[in-house]
Design an enzyme around this catalytic site. Structure first.
Site, PDB file in Angstrom:
ATOM      1  N   GLN A   1       8.947  -6.815  -4.672  1.00  0.00           N
ATOM      2  CA  GLN A   1       7.835  -6.373  -5.652  1.00  0.00           C
ATOM      3  C   GLN A   1       6.514  -7.060  -5.294  1.00  0.00           C
ATOM      4  O   GLN A   1       6.458  -8.242  -4.480  1.00  0.00           O
ATOM      5  CB  GLN A   1       8.314  -6.543  -6.985  1.00  0.00           C
ATOM      6  N   GLU A  24       7.155  -4.613 -11.686  1.00  0.00           N
ATOM      7  CA  GLU A  24       8.026  -3.965 -12.867  1.00  0.00           C
ATOM      8  C   GLU A  24       8.120  -5.272 -13.801  1.00  0.00           C
ATOM      9  O   GLU A  24       7.913  -6.288 -13.472  1.00  0.00           O
ATOM     10  CB  GLU A  24       9.475  -4.049 -12.290  1.00  0.00           C
ATOM     11  N   GLU A  53      10.962   1.918  -3.241  1.00  0.00           N
ATOM     12  CA  GLU A  53      11.521   0.478  -3.308  1.00  0.00           C
ATOM     13  C   GLU A  53      12.238  -0.041  -1.965  1.00  0.00           C
ATOM     14  O   GLU A  53      12.814   0.845  -1.549  1.00  0.00           O
ATOM     15  CB  GLU A  53      12.409   0.315  -4.424  1.00  0.00           C
ATOM     16  N   TYR A 111      17.374  -1.534   0.186  1.00  0.00           N
ATOM     17  CA  TYR A 111      17.050  -2.815   0.244  1.00  0.00           C
ATOM     18  C   TYR A 111      18.000  -3.396   1.308  1.00  0.00           C
ATOM     19  O   TYR A 111      19.073  -2.902   1.827  1.00  0.00           O
ATOM     20  CB  TYR A 111      17.776  -3.625  -1.123  1.00  0.00           C
ATOM     21  N   ASN A 115      13.885   6.778 -12.498  1.00  0.00           N
ATOM     22  CA  ASN A 115      14.244   5.867 -11.492  1.00  0.00           C
ATOM     23  C   ASN A 115      15.745   5.691 -11.212  1.00  0.00           C
ATOM     24  O   ASN A 115      16.297   5.561 -12.391  1.00  0.00           O
ATOM     25  CB  ASN A 115      13.627   4.650 -11.682  1.00  0.00           C
ATOM     26  N   GLU A 116      16.133   5.761 -10.170  1.00  0.00           N
ATOM     27  CA  GLU A 116      17.651   5.341  -9.867  1.00  0.00           C
ATOM     28  C   GLU A 116      18.486   6.093 -11.106  1.00  0.00           C
ATOM     29  O   GLU A 116      19.363   5.349 -11.694  1.00  0.00           O
ATOM     30  CB  GLU A 116      17.796   3.824  -9.581  1.00  0.00           C
TER      31      GLU A 116
HETATM   32  O1  AHR Z   1      13.554  -3.739  -7.727  1.00  0.00           O
HETATM   33  C1  AHR Z   1      14.582  -4.173  -8.544  1.00  0.00           C
HETATM   34  C2  AHR Z   1      15.461  -3.109  -8.992  1.00  0.00           C
HETATM   35  O2  AHR Z   1      16.054  -2.628  -7.803  1.00  0.00           O
HETATM   36  C3  AHR Z   1      14.666  -1.905  -9.665  1.00  0.00           C
HETATM   37  O3  AHR Z   1      14.527  -2.244 -10.963  1.00  0.00           O
HETATM   38  C4  AHR Z   1      15.648  -0.976  -9.389  1.00  0.00           C
HETATM   39  O4  AHR Z   1      14.960   0.361  -9.462  1.00  0.00           O
HETATM   40  C5  AHR Z   1      16.381  -1.192  -8.028  1.00  0.00           C
HETATM   41  O5  AHR Z   1      17.855  -1.275  -8.376  1.00  0.00           O
END
Ligand code: AHR
Length: 529
Positions: free
Chosen positions: A379, A59, A330, A273, A206-207
């Site tokens: 990432q 990103e 992600e 995450y 995205n999101e």
């Molecule tokens: O990876 C960092 C961020 O995490 C991304 O930009 C977003 O899609 C997510 O919240």
């Protein structure tokens, strides 16, 4: 002891015991020894483990693109048309199957026209999500797609829904992929690229429940239906269209989306995450942590398993044929920003704990290979659970990189069903399994077994019975380290790296391996020499 009730135990397990170990300083000490047993159904066939599960994400955030990948053609750092050679070489070695770009949150503020044409004419824009830094757009569509070709990865482009239009997305796809004589294909040729690129994957937003427009699932579903009409494959470029799915545990978003979007879609994304705490704000440090924080991170990483079970249940209701894949595009650990770094740049170190998380997460993905068709760690370089860190002309490979390297053997292999019984790893009153495992069979008939000892202080004696093919030889590699937060630095870039594993034997279809605490082991079992 944790036991899969559907399977008869293949050996009697005794409770954990102590054994003597020789420490690095020559002293003799006692270490706890736990036990686990596995039955691998080597003659059966589960689903194919898509190599795309080993995908990546880069990103425009912090130092991922700029400094991490892109240094520009005039840099003194060795580069190929602006991209660092050391990064290209490292990524080619692990055969990265796909790369998602340009975001993340950045995707829904990105207007692709800003990033084509002469570099010095490209507009400078504020990166609104990541620190308000000025983006000079020197890394754009040509630079990204050329980079994908250089590393042999499929491009996964995330289009802007939050602040973009269907026309803009449609034009971008045409610009990248149309082989005929159109204004946009002509513009591409004028900008230096006559032949179209291949773009197999297109993310539609995205999101969009958060940084991608704070929408409600009903509204995004309608927008997706509209946008997807204009997401066309041209000139033989088959587009896999991915709708933006839920983040974390919000599976209502998935339910509404999968119910309302049943055509014009080949994949739905999910983000997960690992932070180690229930509140998003309460992150843990990436180094300098103790046993409690080790436990919390590994425990939370494993929760993706239950989440996938739930998500698969929802998908089974709306897509019983299993046509639409789940794309975990992600995932990874997310810690407090590294002291002294810009908090908006999401800088963190990467330790043996992250390697354990990566290995255990891949084992989970293998178990869900029927529906999970892609995953992208967040990432690639210098951001979150990065594979690579850079500083000026220096580059290092993190423990997570080495797990991607070791697990390459599972790319496109056939998942093998297995049953696992393992001692637990406890922290106070909480318990998780000590062992995470998976197995696959490749096109040459070799069986690959991945074992992760998630316990940071006890060794693990594993006994695995392999039913099916006759196998006589075992070889493999191990990644382990001498401290909970062992990591690589620019001064000591090889402190954590894989070595040959000599602690396994294979006799009469029984594999025995002794795993040190906090270790990832990948073994290949082949027919007798
Ligand atoms: O990876 C960092 C961020 O995490 C991304 O930009 C977003 O899609 C997510 O919240």
């Amino acid at each position: 002891m944790r036991r899969d009730p559907s399977v008869r135990p293949s050996l009697a397990l005794v409770s954990s015991c102590l054994w003597l170990v020789l420490a690095a300083d020559g002293t003799l000490g006692a270490q706890e020894l736990k036990r686990a047993s596995l039955t691998i159904r080597g003659g059966e066939s589960g689903p194919q483990i898509s190599r795309h599960i080993y995908g990546h994400f880069a990103e425009h955030l912090g130092r991922c693109i700029y400094d991490g990948l892109w240094v520009g053609p005039s840099s003194r750092i060795p580069n190929t048309r602006g991209v660092r050679n050391d990064v290209i070489e490292a990524l080619r070695r692990i055969k990265i199957p796909n790369l998602r770009w340009p975001g993340g949150c950045f995707a829904d503020q990105y207007h692709w026209q800003d990033g084509v044409g002469p570099s010095d004419k490209r507009p400078r824009r504020i990166n609104i999500h990541w620190g308000g830094v000025v983006e000079d757009n020197s890394f754009g569509t040509h630079e990204f797609l050329d980079f994908c070709e250089a590393i042999g990865a499929d491009a996964y482009v995330a289009a802007n829904v939050g602040s973009g239009t269907p026309q803009e997305m449609s034009d971008w796809v045409e610009y990248m992929t149309f082989a005929g004589d159109s204004a946009l294909a002509g513009e591409r040729a004028e900008n230096g690229r006559k032949a179209p690129w291949k773009v197999p994957f297109l993310g539609v937003g995205n999101e969009n429940w958060g940084c991608g427009g704070r929408m409600r699932p009903e509204y995004y579903s309608d927008l997706y239906r509209r946008f997807s009409v204009y997401a066309r494959g041209w000139s033989g470029n088959q587009l896999t269209r991915v709708a933006a799915g839920p983040g974390g545990t919000d599976l209502k978003w998935l339910d509404v989306l999968a119910d309302r979007v049943r055509s014009g879609v080949e994949g739905i994304s999910m983000h997960y995450y690992t932070t180690g705490n229930p509140r998003w704000e309460d992150k843990l440090p990436s180094i300098g942590f103790g046993a409690d924080e080790w436990f919390k991170i590994v425990r939370d990483a494993l929760k993706i398993d239950g989440l996938l079970v739930e998500a698969e249940g929802i998908m089974a209701r709306h897509d019983p044929e299993g046509r639409i894949g789940l794309y975990v595009d992600e995932w990874g650990t997310w810690y407090t920003p590294f002291p002294g770094s810009n908090p908006a740049f999401l800088v963190q170190q990467n330790t043996i704990r992250d390697a354990v998380v990566a290995g255990a997460t891949f084992n989970v993905f293998h178990a869900h290979a029927k529906r999970v068709k892609m995953a992208n760690i967040a990432q690639l370089v210098n951001v979150l659970q990065a594979l690579i860190l850079t500083e000026g002309d220096k580059m290092l490979l993190t423990p997570t990189y080495h797990v991607f390297d070791m697990y390459q053997v599972h790319h496109d292999a056939t998942a093998l069903p297995l049953a696992l019984q393992t001692d637990d790893y406890a922290n106070g009153s909480e318990r998780i399994p000590a062992l995470s495992a998976s197995a696959s069979r490749d096109a040459k008939g070799r069986v690959h077994v991945s074992l992760v000892n998630m316990d940071p202080s006890a060794a693990l004696a594993v006994e695995a019975r392999i039913d099916g093919p006759k196998l006589g030889a075992v070889a493999g590699r191990i990644l382990t380290a001498d401290a909970l937060d062992a990591h690589n630095t620019f001064d000591a870039p090889e402190r954590v790296r894989p070595t040959a594993f000599t602690g396994a034997t294979l006799r009469d279809a029984t594999l025995e391996a002794r795993l040190p605490p906090r270790s990832v082991v990948v073994l290949t079992l082949s027919a007798s020499r």
